[in-house]
Design a protein around this motif. Structure first.
Motif, PDB file in Angstrom:
ATOM      1  N   ALA A  87       0.818  -1.209   0.000  1.00 64.42           N
ATOM      2  CA  ALA A  87       0.000   0.000   0.000  1.00 64.42           C
ATOM      3  C   ALA A  87       0.855   1.264   0.000  1.00 64.42           C
ATOM      4  CB  ALA A  87      -0.944  -0.004   1.202  1.00 64.42           C
ATOM      5  N   ARG A  88       2.041   1.210   0.598  1.00 59.99           N
ATOM      6  CA  ARG A  88       2.938   2.367   0.603  1.00 59.99           C
ATOM      7  C   ARG A  88       3.568   2.613  -0.761  1.00 59.99           C
ATOM      8  NH1 ARG A  88       5.102   0.176   5.439  1.00 59.99           N
ATOM      9  NH2 ARG A  88       7.022  -0.420   4.357  1.00 59.99           N
ATOM     10  N   VAL A  89       3.885   1.540  -1.443  1.00 62.42           N
ATOM     11  CA  VAL A  89       4.711   1.653  -2.647  1.00 62.42           C
ATOM     12  C   VAL A  89       3.883   1.721  -3.931  1.00 62.42           C
ATOM     13  CG1 VAL A  89       6.525   0.497  -3.998  1.00 62.42           C
ATOM     14  CG2 VAL A  89       6.619   0.504  -1.499  1.00 62.42           C
ATOM     15  N   PHE A  90       2.696   1.108  -3.926  1.00 59.30           N
ATOM     16  CA  PHE A  90       1.913   1.000  -5.152  1.00 59.30           C
ATOM     17  C   PHE A  90       0.547   1.656  -5.024  1.00 59.30           C
ATOM     18  CE2 PHE A  90       4.651  -2.832  -5.144  1.00 59.30           C
ATOM     19  CZ  PHE A  90       5.345  -2.613  -6.317  1.00 59.30           C
ATOM     20  N   VAL A  91      -0.003   1.996  -6.178  1.00 63.06           N
ATOM     21  CA  VAL A  91      -1.403   2.397  -6.302  1.00 63.06           C
ATOM     22  C   VAL A  91      -2.033   1.531  -7.382  1.00 63.06           C
ATOM     23  CG1 VAL A  91      -1.038   4.778  -5.539  1.00 63.06           C
ATOM     24  CG2 VAL A  91      -0.805   4.202  -7.982  1.00 63.06           C
ATOM     25  N   ILE A  92      -3.339   1.555  -7.475  1.00 61.59           N
ATOM     26  CA  ILE A  92      -4.027   0.756  -8.490  1.00 61.59           C
ATOM     27  C   ILE A  92      -4.142   1.548  -9.780  1.00 61.59           C
ATOM     28  CG2 ILE A  92      -6.205  -0.378  -9.104  1.00 61.59           C
ATOM     29  CD1 ILE A  92      -6.574  -1.084  -6.202  1.00 61.59           C
ATOM     30  N   ARG A  93      -3.753   0.928 -10.855  1.00 55.46           N
ATOM     31  CA  ARG A  93      -3.844   1.541 -12.184  1.00 55.46           C
ATOM     32  C   ARG A  93      -5.275   1.410 -12.687  1.00 55.46           C
ATOM     33  NH1 ARG A  93       1.023   0.580 -16.378  1.00 55.46           N
ATOM     34  NH2 ARG A  93       0.252   1.699 -18.204  1.00 55.46           N
ATOM     35  N   SER A  94      -5.772   2.423 -13.368  1.00 52.62           N
ATOM     36  CA  SER A  94      -7.194   2.445 -13.739  1.00 52.62           C
ATOM     37  C   SER A  94      -7.559   1.370 -14.745  1.00 52.62           C
ATOM     38  CB  SER A  94      -7.576   3.829 -14.288  1.00 52.62           C
ATOM     39  OG  SER A  94      -6.803   4.135 -15.445  1.00 52.62           O
ATOM     40  N   SER A  95      -6.637   1.011 -15.654  1.00 51.29           N
ATOM     41  CA  SER A  95      -6.950   0.002 -16.664  1.00 51.29           C
ATOM     42  C   SER A  95      -5.664  -0.658 -17.124  1.00 51.29           C
ATOM     43  CB  SER A  95      -7.670   0.630 -17.861  1.00 51.29           C
ATOM     44  OG  SER A  95      -8.006  -0.354 -18.831  1.00 51.29           O
ATOM     45  N   PHE A  96      -5.772  -1.935 -17.502  1.00 48.32           N
ATOM     46  CA  PHE A  96      -4.595  -2.676 -17.950  1.00 48.32           C
ATOM     47  C   PHE A  96      -5.051  -3.822 -18.827  1.00 48.32           C
ATOM     48  CE2 PHE A  96      -1.075  -5.744 -17.452  1.00 48.32           C
ATOM     49  CZ  PHE A  96       0.019  -4.912 -17.694  1.00 48.32           C
ATOM     50  N   GLU A  97      -4.282  -4.096 -19.874  1.00 49.76           N
ATOM     51  CA  GLU A  97      -4.621  -5.190 -20.786  1.00 49.76           C
ATOM     52  C   GLU A  97      -4.087  -6.519 -20.263  1.00 49.76           C
ATOM     53  OE1 GLU A  97      -4.108  -6.622 -25.451  1.00 49.76           O
ATOM     54  OE2 GLU A  97      -2.837  -5.025 -24.646  1.00 49.76           O
ATOM     55  N   TRP A  98      -4.936  -7.533 -20.289  1.00 47.59           N
ATOM     56  CA  TRP A  98      -4.559  -8.908 -19.953  1.00 47.59           C
ATOM     57  C   TRP A  98      -4.682  -9.755 -21.218  1.00 47.59           C
ATOM     58  CZ3 TRP A  98      -4.997 -11.309 -14.666  1.00 47.59           C
ATOM     59  CH2 TRP A  98      -5.033 -10.340 -13.651  1.00 47.59           C
TER      60      TRP A  98
ATOM     61  N   LEU B  44      -1.141  -2.989 -10.564  1.00 52.13           N
ATOM     62  CA  LEU B  44      -0.535  -1.986  -9.706  1.00 52.13           C
ATOM     63  C   LEU B  44       0.422  -1.102 -10.501  1.00 52.13           C
ATOM     64  CD1 LEU B  44       0.236  -4.189  -6.574  1.00 52.13           C
ATOM     65  CD2 LEU B  44      -1.682  -2.613  -6.897  1.00 52.13           C
ATOM     66  N   ALA B  45       0.518   0.143 -10.064  1.00 51.53           N
ATOM     67  CA  ALA B  45       1.483   1.101 -10.602  1.00 51.53           C
ATOM     68  C   ALA B  45       2.229   1.720  -9.435  1.00 51.53           C
ATOM     69  CB  ALA B  45       0.776   2.170 -11.425  1.00 51.53           C
ATOM     70  N   LEU B  46       3.351   2.348  -9.715  1.00 54.35           N
ATOM     71  CA  LEU B  46       4.143   2.947  -8.659  1.00 54.35           C
ATOM     72  C   LEU B  46       3.443   4.188  -8.103  1.00 54.35           C
ATOM     73  CD1 LEU B  46       6.203   1.018  -9.967  1.00 54.35           C
ATOM     74  CD2 LEU B  46       7.945   2.757  -9.581  1.00 54.35           C
ATOM     75  N   ALA B  47       3.457   4.316  -6.771  1.00 51.52           N
ATOM     76  CA  ALA B  47       2.859   5.475  -6.116  1.00 51.52           C
ATOM     77  C   ALA B  47       3.669   6.731  -6.429  1.00 51.52           C
ATOM     78  CB  ALA B  47       2.786   5.242  -4.614  1.00 51.52           C
ATOM     79  N   ALA B  48       3.073   7.881  -6.145  1.00 54.65           N
ATOM     80  CA  ALA B  48       3.705   9.159  -6.488  1.00 54.65           C
ATOM     81  C   ALA B  48       5.078   9.316  -5.854  1.00 54.65           C
ATOM     82  CB  ALA B  48       2.783  10.307  -6.069  1.00 54.65           C
ATOM     83  N   ASP B  49       5.255   8.817  -4.639  1.00 61.36           N
ATOM     84  CA  ASP B  49       6.547   8.946  -3.955  1.00 61.36           C
ATOM     85  C   ASP B  49       7.649   8.154  -4.640  1.00 61.36           C
ATOM     86  OD1 ASP B  49       5.402  10.583  -2.097  1.00 61.36           O
ATOM     87  OD2 ASP B  49       5.258   9.065  -0.518  1.00 61.36           O
ATOM     88  N   TYR B  50       7.258   7.229  -5.522  1.00 58.03           N
ATOM     89  CA  TYR B  50       8.240   6.393  -6.212  1.00 58.03           C
ATOM     90  C   TYR B  50       8.228   6.627  -7.725  1.00 58.03           C
ATOM     91  CZ  TYR B  50       8.568   3.999  -1.755  1.00 58.03           C
ATOM     92  OH  TYR B  50       8.768   3.727  -0.425  1.00 58.03           O
ATOM     93  N   ALA B  51       7.647   7.741  -8.142  1.00 55.96           N
ATOM     94  CA  ALA B  51       7.510   8.018  -9.573  1.00 55.96           C
ATOM     95  C   ALA B  51       8.863   8.099 -10.277  1.00 55.96           C
ATOM     96  CB  ALA B  51       6.729   9.314  -9.780  1.00 55.96           C
ATOM     97  N   ASP B  52       9.905   8.525  -9.560  1.00 51.16           N
ATOM     98  CA  ASP B  52      11.227   8.635 -10.179  1.00 51.16           C
ATOM     99  C   ASP B  52      11.793   7.274 -10.576  1.00 51.16           C
ATOM    100  OD1 ASP B  52      11.153  11.348  -9.858  1.00 51.16           O
ATOM    101  OD2 ASP B  52      12.397  11.388  -8.055  1.00 51.16           O
ATOM    102  N   PHE B  53      11.213   6.208 -10.028  1.00 46.49           N
ATOM    103  CA  PHE B  53      11.685   4.868 -10.350  1.00 46.49           C
ATOM    104  C   PHE B  53      10.790   4.166 -11.373  1.00 46.49           C
ATOM    105  CE2 PHE B  53      13.251   5.844  -6.106  1.00 46.49           C
ATOM    106  CZ  PHE B  53      14.586   5.492  -6.199  1.00 46.49           C
ATOM    107  N   ASP B  54       9.872   4.899 -11.971  1.00 49.46           N
ATOM    108  CA  ASP B  54       8.934   4.333 -12.934  1.00 49.46           C
ATOM    109  C   ASP B  54       9.570   4.318 -14.317  1.00 49.46           C
ATOM    110  OD1 ASP B  54       6.840   3.617 -14.591  1.00 49.46           O
ATOM    111  OD2 ASP B  54       5.355   4.820 -13.522  1.00 49.46           O
ATOM    112  N   ALA B  55       9.841   3.125 -14.842  1.00 50.39           N
ATOM    113  CA  ALA B  55      10.496   3.005 -16.143  1.00 50.39           C
ATOM    114  C   ALA B  55       9.644   3.578 -17.268  1.00 50.39           C
ATOM    115  CB  ALA B  55      10.825   1.546 -16.433  1.00 50.39           C
ATOM    116  N   GLU B  56       8.319   3.534 -17.125  1.00 49.50           N
ATOM    117  CA  GLU B  56       7.458   4.082 -18.174  1.00 49.50           C
ATOM    118  C   GLU B  56       7.581   5.595 -18.270  1.00 49.50           C
ATOM    119  OE1 GLU B  56       3.571   2.085 -18.938  1.00 49.50           O
ATOM    120  OE2 GLU B  56       3.925   1.187 -16.963  1.00 49.50           O
ATOM    121  N   ARG B  57       7.882   6.247 -17.162  1.00 52.11           N
ATOM    122  CA  ARG B  57       8.113   7.696 -17.177  1.00 52.11           C
ATOM    123  C   ARG B  57       9.529   8.028 -17.627  1.00 52.11           C
ATOM    124  NH1 ARG B  57       4.848  10.817 -12.724  1.00 52.11           N
ATOM    125  NH2 ARG B  57       3.083   9.426 -12.338  1.00 52.11           N
TER     126      ARG B  57
END
Length: 377
Positions: free
Chosen positions: A270-281, A292-305
């Motif tokens: 819960a500290r590290v992740f948030v739920i992504r609104s949509s995702f393809e399976w 799950l997606a990275l929470a705002a506090d960990y956005a600098d570690f998001d490879a997609e960004r």
């Protein structure tokens, strides 16, 4: 060995089989989906289906994280390698899963890309610390079971102020997949009588998240352990629920699963992740609130960004029935590619690659398939 040998006892297995045969209603059928790929392999490895009465069938579900990852996400990982020359780290099964055009991470490695198989997230941390001149991307994958180690990695990376480590997050969630499987629609629906809930996932999230299944879909759930007697006892518990007209969540795997799950792991997630609104399976399409997606506090570690690339939804290979197999609508032997064009040595679909894939289970244990299924190969 305690908690292993006891749950593989042949005498007890035959006793359980006799009890199930005596208690099933011969006038009805019992379609029980084992969500987890680990259950699928246990069923085949120990011949559990052969011990069941003819009107009780196990249906194989989408509980293989490598299998449900869509090709577009693999295309994204390959694009990172080609466009940014990163070091890509991931678990072994994912290296051989085909992306668009039958490309794989293993083929990219053979062509010179820096792709590394890791055994734990601590391997990724070590690589990032010892090679500060390289950008290290961890292609994270898995259900709730493997999510806490990724969360630990991110907390450690932030504490060490690592600037060369990022995560391409593909941690998917079990309850949304169950809802998709059970929601009546032409694309997803599979008539099911009961669900064998996953083992390792449930040690993390507990039993409460499954309450939506009996409440919203009137399908009972029994959390089951991985051993053959676990699976058989869970099947008996489902049979008894169905015969009595009950519909609740029960926990067969009480030696490892509690109602609340692993509170420390859940708090970490819960500290590290948030739920992504949509995702393809793969096989289920785009599902809301399912990854799950990275929470705002960990956005600098998001490879997609950090490394934006453009990818589009990729179609499945021609003739591959992995999507229908993941939904339980087909068995692997009903795919015309199974055992001919598609084998573990030359996989076309993800279900033949992963150690938890249904096609891999059928191939490994094909000598023990029922005669009707074996004939189709």
């Amino acid at each position: 060995m305690k908690y292993v040998t006891e749950f593989r006892d042949q005498h007890l297995a035959h006793q359980l089989a006799q009890t199930i045969a005596a208690e099933v209603d011969p006038s009805r059928s019992y379609r029980l989906m084992e969500f987890c790929g680990g259950h699928t392999h246990a069923i085949f490895r120990y011949g559990v289906q052969q011990l069941m009465p003819p009107n009780l069938r196990f249906v194989h579900g989408p509980g293989c994280p490598v299998c449900v990852l869509p090709m577009a996400r693999l295309d994204q990982a390959l694009a990172l390698l080609h466009e940014y020359d990163v070091t890509l780290c991931t678990y072994g099964d994912l290296l051989r899963v085909p992306a668009s055009g039958r490309q794989t991470l293993l083929k990219a490695k053979a062509a010179g890309a820096d792709v590394r198989m890791i055994y734990s997230t601590q391997d990724v941390l070590q690589i990032a610390r010892t090679e500060p001149h390289r950008q290290i991307v961890f292609l994270a994958i898995g259900f709730e079971t493997t999510t806490p180690p990724t969360a630990v990695l991110l907390e450690q990376a932030r504490a060490l102020q690592l600037k060369n480590l990022s995560v391409l997050c593909n941690h998917v969630l079990t309850p949304p997949a169950l809802r998709a499987i059970l929601t009546p629609s032409l694309e997803h629906a599979m008539p099911l009588d009961g669900i064998l809930g996953p083992s390792h996932v449930s040690t993390i999230i507990g039993t409460a998240p499954y309450e939506c299944v009996p409440r919203d879909f009137h399908v009972p759930v029994v959390i089951a352990g991985f051993e053959p007697l676990d699976v058989m006892q869970a099947a008996l518990m489902l049979v008894r629920q169905l015969n009595a007209g009950r519909c609740v969540v029960e926990n067969q795997y009480r030696r490892a699963v509690s109602a609340a799950g692993n509170l420390r792991a859940r708090e970490l997630m819960a500290r590290v992740f948030v739920i992504r609104s949509s995702f393809e399976w793969r096989g289920l399409g785009f599902l809301p609130d399912s990854v799950l997606a990275l929470a705002a506090d960990y956005a600098d570690f998001d490879a997609e960004r950090r490394f934006p690339v453009s990818v589009i939804t990729a179609p499945e290979p021609s003739g591959c029935d992995c999507p229908a197999i993941l939904r339980g609508l087909k068995e692997p032997t009903q795919c015309r590619l199974f055992g001919s064009a598609c084998t573990p040595d030359h996989p076309i679909g993800a279900c033949m690659v992963s150690s938890e894939g249904a096609c891999a289970a059928y191939w490994t244990h094909r000598a023990y398939l029922a005669p009707t299924a074996a004939a189709e190969t």
